[in-house]
Scaffold this motif. Structure first.
Motif, short mmCIF file in Angstrom:
data_model
loop_
_atom_site.label_atom_id
_atom_site.label_comp_id
_atom_site.label_asym_id
_atom_site.label_seq_id
_atom_site.Cartn_x
_atom_site.Cartn_y
_atom_site.Cartn_z
N LEU A 112 0.90 -1.23 0.13
CA LEU A 112 0.05 -0.05 -0.14
C LEU A 112 0.79 1.16 -0.08
CD1 LEU A 112 -2.87 1.55 0.53
CD2 LEU A 112 -2.39 1.19 2.88
N VAL A 113 1.98 1.20 0.88
CA VAL A 113 2.54 2.34 1.07
C VAL A 113 3.38 2.65 -0.47
CG1 VAL A 113 5.15 3.43 1.87
CG2 VAL A 113 3.33 2.28 3.14
N THR A 114 3.80 1.55 -1.25
CA THR A 114 4.57 1.71 -2.43
C THR A 114 3.52 2.23 -3.55
OG1 THR A 114 5.60 -0.38 -1.88
CG2 THR A 114 6.10 0.48 -4.09
N LEU A 115 2.31 1.63 -3.31
CA LEU A 115 1.43 2.15 -4.33
C LEU A 115 1.10 3.70 -4.10
CD1 LEU A 115 -1.22 -0.72 -4.47
CD2 LEU A 115 0.22 0.31 -6.34
N LEU A 116 0.74 4.08 -2.63
CA LEU A 116 0.59 5.29 -2.69
C LEU A 116 1.62 6.40 -3.08
CD1 LEU A 116 -1.15 5.27 0.91
CD2 LEU A 116 -2.38 5.88 -1.17
N ARG A 117 2.85 5.87 -3.07
CA ARG A 117 3.94 6.74 -3.35
C ARG A 117 4.06 6.84 -4.91
NH1 ARG A 117 8.76 3.85 -0.80
NH2 ARG A 117 8.27 4.84 1.21
N ASP A 118 3.69 5.65 -5.45
CA ASP A 118 3.64 5.70 -6.96
C ASP A 118 2.58 6.59 -7.58
OD1 ASP A 118 5.66 3.76 -7.46
OD2 ASP A 118 4.22 2.27 -8.38
N PHE A 119 1.49 6.74 -6.84
CA PHE A 119 0.54 7.45 -7.14
C PHE A 119 0.45 8.99 -6.87
CE2 PHE A 119 -1.15 3.65 -8.37
CZ PHE A 119 -2.28 3.54 -9.24
N LEU B 86 -8.33 4.77 -4.81
CA LEU B 86 -7.22 3.73 -4.89
C LEU B 86 -7.82 2.58 -3.68
CD1 LEU B 86 -3.51 4.69 -4.64
CD2 LEU B 86 -4.59 2.91 -5.85
N LEU B 87 -8.08 3.06 -2.51
CA LEU B 87 -8.63 1.92 -1.43
C LEU B 87 -9.81 1.26 -2.12
CD1 LEU B 87 -8.06 4.02 1.81
CD2 LEU B 87 -6.75 2.16 0.89
N GLU B 88 -10.63 2.06 -2.92
CA GLU B 88 -11.93 1.56 -3.16
C GLU B 88 -11.44 0.33 -3.99
OE1 GLU B 88 -15.17 3.13 -2.87
OE2 GLU B 88 -15.84 1.19 -3.85
N GLU B 89 -10.72 0.48 -4.80
CA GLU B 89 -10.24 -0.81 -5.77
C GLU B 89 -9.33 -1.55 -5.12
OE1 GLU B 89 -11.82 -0.58 -8.37
OE2 GLU B 89 -12.65 1.48 -8.66
N LEU B 90 -8.68 -1.36 -3.97
CA LEU B 90 -7.47 -2.18 -3.50
C LEU B 90 -8.43 -3.38 -2.61
CD1 LEU B 90 -4.74 0.03 -2.15
CD2 LEU B 90 -4.57 -1.97 -3.72
N THR C 114 -3.67 -5.26 -6.38
CA THR C 114 -2.35 -4.47 -5.93
C THR C 114 -1.61 -4.14 -7.31
OG1 THR C 114 -0.82 -6.19 -5.19
CG2 THR C 114 -2.75 -4.96 -3.78
N THR C 115 -1.95 -4.41 -8.39
CA THR C 115 -1.14 -4.25 -9.67
C THR C 115 -1.28 -2.93 -10.05
OG1 THR C 115 -1.80 -6.64 -10.24
CG2 THR C 115 -0.60 -5.31 -11.80
N ALA C 116 -0.06 -2.30 -10.22
CA ALA C 116 -0.22 -0.57 -10.33
C ALA C 116 -1.11 -0.37 -11.57
CB ALA C 116 1.20 -0.28 -10.40
N GLU C 117 -0.61 -1.22 -12.63
CA GLU C 117 -1.30 -1.23 -14.13
C GLU C 117 -2.72 -1.21 -14.16
OE1 GLU C 117 0.52 0.35 -15.98
OE2 GLU C 117 -1.20 0.42 -17.30
N ILE C 118 -3.15 -2.32 -13.45
CA ILE C 118 -4.66 -2.49 -13.19
C ILE C 118 -5.10 -1.32 -12.62
CG2 ILE C 118 -6.69 -3.87 -12.56
CD1 ILE C 118 -4.80 -6.21 -12.89
N LEU C 119 -4.53 -0.87 -11.64
CA LEU C 119 -5.19 0.26 -10.66
C LEU C 119 -5.20 1.50 -11.46
CD1 LEU C 119 -3.53 -0.75 -7.17
CD2 LEU C 119 -5.92 -0.69 -8.02
N ARG C 120 -4.21 1.76 -12.47
CA ARG C 120 -3.99 2.93 -13.26
C ARG C 120 -5.25 2.88 -14.14
NH1 ARG C 120 0.38 5.73 -12.27
NH2 ARG C 120 2.05 4.20 -11.60
N SER C 121 -5.92 1.85 -14.68
CA SER C 121 -7.04 1.89 -15.70
C SER C 121 -8.19 2.09 -14.79
CB SER C 121 -7.05 0.62 -16.33
OG SER C 121 -7.40 -0.44 -15.29
N LEU C 122 -8.23 1.88 -13.20
CA LEU C 122 -9.41 2.05 -12.63
C LEU C 122 -9.66 3.39 -11.64
CD1 LEU C 122 -9.52 -1.68 -11.19
CD2 LEU C 122 -10.92 -0.36 -12.83
N VAL C 123 -8.30 3.90 -11.47
CA VAL C 123 -8.46 5.20 -10.89
C VAL C 123 -8.24 6.55 -11.75
CG1 VAL C 123 -7.15 6.35 -9.23
CG2 VAL C 123 -7.54 4.15 -8.93
N HIS C 124 -9.16 7.41 -11.71
CA HIS C 124 -9.10 8.32 -12.64
C HIS C 124 -8.56 9.78 -11.87
CE1 HIS C 124 -10.86 5.44 -15.11
NE2 HIS C 124 -11.71 5.47 -14.28
#
Lengths: 415, 746
Positions: free
Chosen positions: A88-95, A114-118, A127-137
């Motif tokens: 989660l920390v890594t993802l938040l940092r990425d985003f 993000l949390l909604e999708e995680l 928790t795949t960054a790529e999938i999340l990028r397609s879901l988070v706008h």
């Protein structure tokens, strides 16, 4: 299964709180306050990772002064919880860019998305960054000025390019006589790819690379690692014959390979310390330190910091350092001298003379002196000798980068 | 915390949200919604904006929909009437062309925790389960579990369960895992999702498609599958082999656990697995994430309990680094103690010696005790190091060393001489009660070997008036009397003075009584005193008791990769017995308030990372009932009373697997229920007899009966006075403990 998830500032203010299960229903404030009270009640600075308070099982990780916590059921796997929180920390940092109370506050909507999708009702979904990028706008908002160097961290991969980083972490103990007692290198090859999906990547490693003690290849300059594991997407078909890793990277960051080396390194250890210390009448210790950097002459070490515990009752420090860019100070909190060297060239030698005033100097003062604990970074250097021979793409050409970095936060030099 | 100016802000936001100009501009509209969310996160009351927010959810912008959904879910329980407004537009969204919107709407609807919502859920969920998009199916599957939970005690719809079982064959891996999770929740009362042979093999085949979270979860579900034959077992183990090398630690650990549990009858396989998991575990122990490192260290200690020396060749990995937090350093020191062997003892001691001068006193003392622990085997080297440390003349170090010496003199008599030589001079440095007691004990017991012992004790006698610890005074009395027996000429005078002080001036009753006792003892003659006081000065056999005997792997295989391993079994039993997990979903307000009431007395440091030394005090979990800790009831008395009384209450509890007598006894002791007798583990039928007494003298006699493994635990309680309320509280307390123990073991 996670029951609640929260992020607290270092002072205990809740920044984010989610109650996934609602059983038993509790006010968010109750939970976070309960946790923060438990954390602050712990003696010392570092509270235990797992706490059980008021029937709730808490687990947390700390990053950048923030608490990332969760409550779980009693039968939860501790490894999963901790790994998820780290992820989660890594993802938040990425985003959202570098994490701080401020950046999280600014990106409240993004974090919420993000949390909604995680996580859905406490179950980790993806928790795949790529999938999340397609879901988070939501667009990230960064407190910093827009920087071209930092495009990856704000999620704006503009160009198609690829980075391969060889990162090694050293942990060393050197005996007083200079012989290495413990040498341990944890290495990894990290890939950051902004290539179009479907591009195949071939990474050639040093040909004389061998795994384990028994396997020997060629003569002399072999790169040997004790253990080595790969990401599941790496194809090893060409590995045993030609030491080539093949994969079709998904955009984003991942760790391709992890390896460990113990005891034997092909190159000498980066630093040696030659101390001499003697007590002078009147409760004074004269300490002369000579630090030699054994890197090849073209390499250098940066951000070198040496921390040397000194006897109890120390009151003041006078110093003579061999060059003006160094600095040293006495830190009474940790009862140690902190010697900082911004840069040291391979093959060179630095020295420092410290005089310490110690009230009530006992006869066993030598026991309390040292060992010295070093930390440093070695840019463009890999301690194990592992190199990337080539990096080839199947698709259209794109900029490719290979970077090496070694660092250590546990380099112990006994006196 | 009320948000200052909340009223004003809310009014302004309402104006903004209903302003048609704002509504026409998506960016401004979203900005206004975001401000509401911000206010809510700060703890302000924004419930008044509900209608406006619901309306704001009916825009095409997905981001805004998500924000509104978060708001609606948080606010719905407070305003069930208005929430129905939202349901309407959400139902519309369930037919939206975008899967993201459909999924979100489903999640939102199922997340509205309010009564009466179920009837609106049924149809959208059924449609959702058959949706083309996997994203929607994922949400629908978990939505089913949420709906069933909202229904409470109603009968579970069989058709729904069947549908979910069939979705285990879905294309999408996350749908598969979600199905398992949903079924587990829906069928909780029946023991969770059933993993039969086809399902087990299907899951094993799908494993490669799952991500790490899915894999570790499926591996955990597979724990409940019992292979029919040896061949099948080994087939499964072969399939699982790759997961022991996964790059995710949680998958490796889940796989390890499954191996250990499945191969419970093949110790060789278990040992082999533990060898292979060494690498991943060690790299987790040196991970950059401290939290992961700590968790891994706890598991290393667990493995060491069965396979001492398992990590001996890697002892250097457990050297502490300067910047590590205490909880890791403490764990590492414990591990180092257990890894010591002839080859590495020198290096380990050298390393531990470095920690003894740490700036943190707690850590320094920990290191000293670790050395003392090793001293039981490698006495000479360790005593040398400890003696050297005395030269530092620092209060906390000297105190810890002297305490270590006392234990060593007791356990390893061969080092007594070395200890006695090191002692002179320590008395000036020691200030704390524990350290003083240890020093005085050593001086009294081995005084004949320490030339200046009488003079040191004399100093203590001189200053006894200002001595603040009664325990030190008690120790001083005994020590001086012992020394008097060995060296009467030097001690007679001060013994007289000390006795006089204790009897005439001392305020503390225990010290005074001890003084009087010795005085009377002296009156009966020196021979008598010798007979009473001169007990053995050492007892090496006691050291063996402290050493935990090797545990079989099967004793902890089920606890592996759970919090129980992280906390340690005793602490875990306490942590769970103290605060029962509510088995039912519906939580009445009174239960809630009880939870809250107990918060202040919960020990923040209860489940700590540093070994299992101090056990926190127990809180019997019964409102009106208070059981007294010591009931003097012999087995005969119990039997007599048992036969003469009628059963007051009978109940049965679900139970799985065998009974771990130790855990149960510990847990029962916490709530002051004594175990009178208990069958051997594995006996069938298994029985236990328990007794307890409340403060009014009412006795509770209990029989536990387990006919066969995996059946029900029959509990019958008898009471010597008819007190229905007390009986009720007793049974609920007992039940809590038993459920906690059962939860721990299954």
């Amino acid at each position: 299964m996670l029951s609640q998830l929260f992020i607290l500032s270092s002072k205990g203010d809740p920044l984010i709180h989610r109650d996934f299960r609602g059983d038993p229903p509790r006010a968010p404030r109750d939970v976070t306050e309960l946790f923060h009270r438990g954390v602050s009640a712990a003696r010392g600075e570092q509270p235990p990772v797992f706490l059980t308070l008021g029937g709730l099982h808490f687990a947390h990780v700390r990053h950048g002064g923030l608490f990332f916590g969760a409550t779980t059921e009693g039968d939860a796997s501790p490894f999963t919880v901790i790994e998820f929180l780290n992820r989660l920390v890594t993802l938040l940092r990425d985003f959202c860019g570098p994490l701080s109370e401020k950046s999280l506050g600014m990106n409240l909507g993004l974090v919420g998305e993000l949390l909604e999708e995680l996580v859905d009702s406490g179950h980790i979904q993806t928790t795949t960054a790529e999938i999340l990028r397609s879901l988070v706008h939501s667009e990230p908002e960064s407190p910093k000025a827009f920087s071209l160097l930092d495009l990856g961290s704000v999620g704006l991969p503009l160009r198609s390019e690829v980075f391969v980083d060889v990162i090694e972490r050293l942990s060393v103990v050197i005996a007083a006589n200079g012989s290495p007692l413990k040498v341990d290198v944890q290495g990894e090859i990290r890939l950051k790819s902004f290539l179009p999906p479907g591009t195949e990547l071939r990474i050639g490693l040093t040909e004389e690379f061998c795994v384990g003690k028994s396997e020997l290849r060629g003569y002399g300059a072999a790169v040997r690692v004790d253990e080595c594991s790969f990401h599941s997407c790496v194809s090893l078909a060409e590995f045993s014959a030609a030491r080539v890793l093949r994969l079709c990277p998904e955009p984003g960051e991942m760790t391709l390979m992890q390896y460990q080396v113990e005891d034997e390194l092909p190159t000498p250890l980066p630093f040696r310390l030659f101390p001499s210390a003697d007590a002078q009448p009147g409760g004074r210790i004269r300490l002369y330190l000579k630090l030699r950097c054994d890197l090849p002459p073209k390499s250098q070490a940066v951000n070198v910091c040496l921390q040397l515990p000194v006897p109890k009752g120390v009151s003041s420090l006078s110093q003579e350092l061999s060059s003006p860019d160094q600095a040293a100070e006495l830190d009474l909190g940790s009862r140690s001298i902190r010697w900082e060297i911004p840069k040291i060239q391979g093959g060179s030698q630095l020295s420092a003379l410290f005089k310490l005033e110690v009230a009530g100097l006992g006869r066993a003062w030598r026991l309390e002196l040292g060992p010295a604990h070093g930390s440093f970074q070695l840019p463009a250097h890999s301690c194990s000798g592992l190199r990337v021979r080539f990096l080839r793409l199947s698709g259209p050409p794109a900029p490719r980068w290979v970077r090496y970095r070694s660092h250590s936060h546990s380099y112990v030099l006994r006196l | 915390m009320p948000y200052l100016g909340g009223e004003e802000a809310q009014r302004e936001l309402r104006r903004a949200l209903s302003n048609p100009h704002v509504q026409a501009d998506p960016a401004r509209y979203r900005g206004a919604v975001l401000r509401v969310i911000r206010l809510m996160a700060q703890g302000a009351d924004v419930s008044g904006l509900f209608p406006e927010m619901v309306k704001a959810g009916a825009v095409p912008d997905v981001v805004q929909k998500k924000l509104v959904s978060f708001y609606v879910r948080a606010q719905a329980p407070r305003q069930p009437q208005l929430a129905l407004l939202a349901v309407n537009s959400l139902r519309k969204d369930c037919a939206h062309p975008s899967p993201a919107v459909r999924g979100l709407a489903l999640r939102t609807m199922c997340g509205l925790r309010m009564p009466g919502i179920q009837e609106y859920l049924q149809q959208p969920l059924v449609n959702g389960l058959r949706d083309k998009a996997s994203y929607v199916r994922r949400a629908a599957v978990l939505g089913c579990a949420k709906m069933v939970k909202l229904q409470g005690d109603c009968e579970v719809d069989g058709a729904l369960v069947n549908e979910l079982y069939s979705l285990l064959r879905d294309q999408d891996p996350i749908v598969v895992v979600n199905c398992l999770r949903a079924l587990e929740e829906i069928l909780k009362k029946e023991g969770g999702v059933v993993i039969n042979k086809p399902i087990a093999h299907h899951l094993l085949n799908r494993m490669p498609d799952l991500d790490q979270w899915g894999q570790s979860e499926v591996l955990t579900f597979l724990l409940r599958y019992k292979p029919r034959s040896e061949d099948e077992l080994f087939d499964i183990l072969n399939l699982l082999d790759g997961y022991l090398k996964s790059s995710s630690t949680s998958v490796v650990m889940a796989a390890t656990k499954l191996f250990l549990v499945l191969a419970r009858e093949y110790p060789d396989v278990q040992a082999d697995v533990l060898v292979r998991v060494k690498g991943p575990l060690l790299s987790a122990c040196t991970s950059e994430s401290r939290e992961l490192c700590f968790t891994a260290l706890c598991h290393v200690r667990q493995i060491l309990r069965s396979l001492p020396g398992h990590f001996s060749s890697h002892y250097k990995k457990f050297f502490c680094s300067y910047s590590e937090p205490h909880y890791i350093k403490c764990q590492k020191m414990e591990v180092l103690c257990e890894l010591v062997n002839d080859e590495n003892v020198q290096q380990v001691l050298e390393e531990l010696k470095g920690y003894c001068t740490d700036v943190s006193e707690e850590l320094a003392q920990g290191a000293i005790f670790a050395i003392a622990n090793i001293a039981r085997t490698y006495t000479e080297q360790c005593v040398g190091i400890l003696t050297e440390l005395l030269g530092l003349q620092q209060e906390h170090i000297t105190s810890a060393v002297v305490r270590a010496f006392r234990d060593l003199a007791w356990l390893c008599p061969q080092c007594t001489d070395a200890v006695c030589q090191a002692l002179p001079g320590c008395e000036d440095t020691i200030q704390d009660s524990e350290g003083k007691q240890a020093l005085v004990w050593l001086l009294g017991t081995h005084g004949e070997k320490i030339p200046n012992a009488p003079y040191v004790l004399e100093d203590f006698v001189e200053n006894v008036k200002s001595e603040s610890f009664p325990a030190v005074k008690m120790e001083l009395l005994t020590a001086l009397l012992r020394l008097f027996l060995a060296r009467p000429a030097e001690c007679q005078d001060m013994l007289g003075r000390l006795l006089y002080y204790c009897i005439e001036e001392e305020q503390d009753m225990a010290v005074r009584d001890r003084g009087l006792f010795y005085y009377r003892l002296l009156q009966s003659g020196v021979e008598e005193v010798k007979r009473v006081l001169c007990s053995p000065k050492s007892d090496p056999s006691l050291g063996l008791l402290g050493d935990q005997s090797k545990q079989p792997v099967n004793a902890w295989a089920l606890e592996f990769n759970t919090l129980a391993t992280v906390y340690g079994r005793e602490r875990w039993a306490l942590a769970t017995a103290q605060q029962p997990v509510e088995p039912s979903y519906s939580c009445s307000p009174c239960a809630d308030s009880r939870n809250r009431d107990t918060v202040p007395e919960a020990h923040p440091d209860t489940p700590m990372s540093e070994g299992n030394k101090e056990l926190p005090k127990a809180h019997p979990d019964a409102g009106s009932l208070s059981l007294i800790p010591d009931v003097s009831l012999t087995a005969e008395q119990f039997e007599k009373m048992w036969l003469s009384l009628d059963t007051s209450c009978q109940l049965s509890l679900p139970w799985r697997g065998p009974v771990h007598a130790d855990t149960m006894q510990t847990a029962l002791r916490v709530v002051h229920i004594q175990t009178i007798a208990m069958s051997k583990a594995g006996a069938q039928p298994w029985k236990a007899y328990l007794s307890a007494q409340d403060d009014s003298g009412c006795l509770f006699l209990t029989e536990l009966l387990l006919e066969a493994a995996d059946s029900e635990l029959q509990v019958s309680v008898k009471q010597n006075e008819a007190k229905p309320e007390a009986l009720q509280s007793f049974i609920s307390a007992l039940r809590t403990v038993l459920e906690a123990v059962a939860g721990l073991e299954s």
